[in-house]
Design an enzyme around this catalytic site. Structure first.
Site, PDB file in Angstrom:
ATOM      1  N   ASP A  75       0.837  -1.191   0.000  1.00 30.97           N
ATOM      2  CA  ASP A  75       0.000   0.000   0.000  1.00 30.97           C
ATOM      3  C   ASP A  75       0.878   1.249   0.000  1.00 30.97           C
ATOM      4  O   ASP A  75       1.702   1.436   0.891  1.00 30.97           O
ATOM      5  CB  ASP A  75      -0.908  -0.010   1.230  1.00 30.97           C
ATOM      6  CG  ASP A  75      -2.065   0.967   1.105  1.00 30.97           C
ATOM      7  OD1 ASP A  75      -1.865   2.048   0.519  1.00 30.97           O
ATOM      8  OD2 ASP A  75      -3.167   0.652   1.606  1.00 30.97           O
ATOM      9  N   LYS A 104      -1.604   9.673   0.433  1.00 35.14           N
ATOM     10  CA  LYS A 104      -1.905  10.952   1.066  1.00 35.14           C
ATOM     11  C   LYS A 104      -0.804  11.302   2.062  1.00 35.14           C
ATOM     12  O   LYS A 104      -0.349  10.457   2.826  1.00 35.14           O
ATOM     13  CB  LYS A 104      -3.260  10.883   1.776  1.00 35.14           C
ATOM     14  CG  LYS A 104      -4.449  10.758   0.828  1.00 35.14           C
ATOM     15  CD  LYS A 104      -5.760  10.776   1.582  1.00 35.14           C
ATOM     16  CE  LYS A 104      -6.941  10.661   0.625  1.00 35.14           C
ATOM     17  NZ  LYS A 104      -8.233  10.666   1.350  1.00 35.14           N
TER      18      LYS A 104
END
Length: 241
Positions: free
Chosen positions: A145, A149
């Site tokens: 992952d 952000k």
């Protein structure tokens, strides 16, 4: 006496979302976990590893062979292909999502794969605690992952200090293979591992060639379809002092 902790000291690189397994996955879990699943003793959380827990490859597979660990195995497409085409090598799939582990067991059984075990655990704790030091010939981390952000980048698995974590589990000369379709994360991976004293580059130029042992998965294909470049890295564990 102080109360025992129920939380980790560092953020993990995943968020476990609730989700029901299908009937087939539930059946696979019940029928196939005795063959494939290593039940990890826990510490402070449901995916933690107790300090005394150990996964000794020779004990689990009944032989001393090459040993490869895949971190974040998903539904198991890459590791099942690798295990089926390399029966002389033993493989460990590390994943935190039970539906993916169940799917992996189903497909491994259908393919007749027996040189594979699965654990449900936080990957850094597997590398730091569960595996004996120097146990792995290779560690694979494909498309972890990216937490793109800015406020979430602290959750990325490959961050400062990860070199010591991965380096502990790898034998001298062992390989750490990585791939991502997120450029910013690829550069972070490279910066972190270039600075890690446990590793040296095993590639020339800016990026490694695509690892030919990694099959094309739907996840990788999706990244390509979105116009993202796939970047590979490979690092070699330097000899311990």
């Amino acid at each position: 006496m102080p109360e025992p902790r129920t939380f980790r000291d560092h953020p993990v690189s995943f968020v476990r979302r609730s989700g029901r397994m299908s009937e087939g996955q539930e059946r696979a879990w019940a029928e196939l976990s005795p063959t494939y699943f290593f039940d990890v003793p826990r510490a402070v959380a449901s995916t933690s590893v107790h300090p005394d827990a150990r996964f000794v490859p020779a004990d689990e597979f009944g032989r001393d062979g090459r040993f490869v660990v895949e971190i974040g195995s998903g539904q198991g497409h890459a590791i099942i292909h690798a295990a089926s085409t390399h029966p002389d090598t033993d493989f460990l799939a590390v994943e935190v999502f039970r539906a993916g582990l169940a799917r992996t067991m189903l497909d491994a059984d259908a393919a007749g794969v027996r040189n594979l075990r699965l654990v449900e655990a936080n990957a850094p704790e597997v590398l730091e605690v569960l595996l004996p030091e120097g146990a792995a010939d290779e560690v694979w981390i494909f498309f972890s992952d990216p937490w793109h952000k800015k406020k979430h980048t602290k959750r990325r698995m490959i961050r400062p200090g990860f070199g010591a974590t991965a380096g502990r589990a790898l034998r001298d000369g062992g390989l750490l293979r990585l791939a991502t379709d997120w450029e910013d994360y690829a550069r972070q991976m490279r910066d972190v591992l270039d600075a890690a004293p446990e590793f040296e580059r095993a590639f020339d130029g800016d990026w490694a060639e695509r690892f030919d042992g990694r099959i094309m998965t739907a996840f990788e294909r999706k990244g390509i379809e979105k116009g993202r470049d796939i970047r590979d890295l490979v690092y070699r564990r330097v000899a311990r002092g």
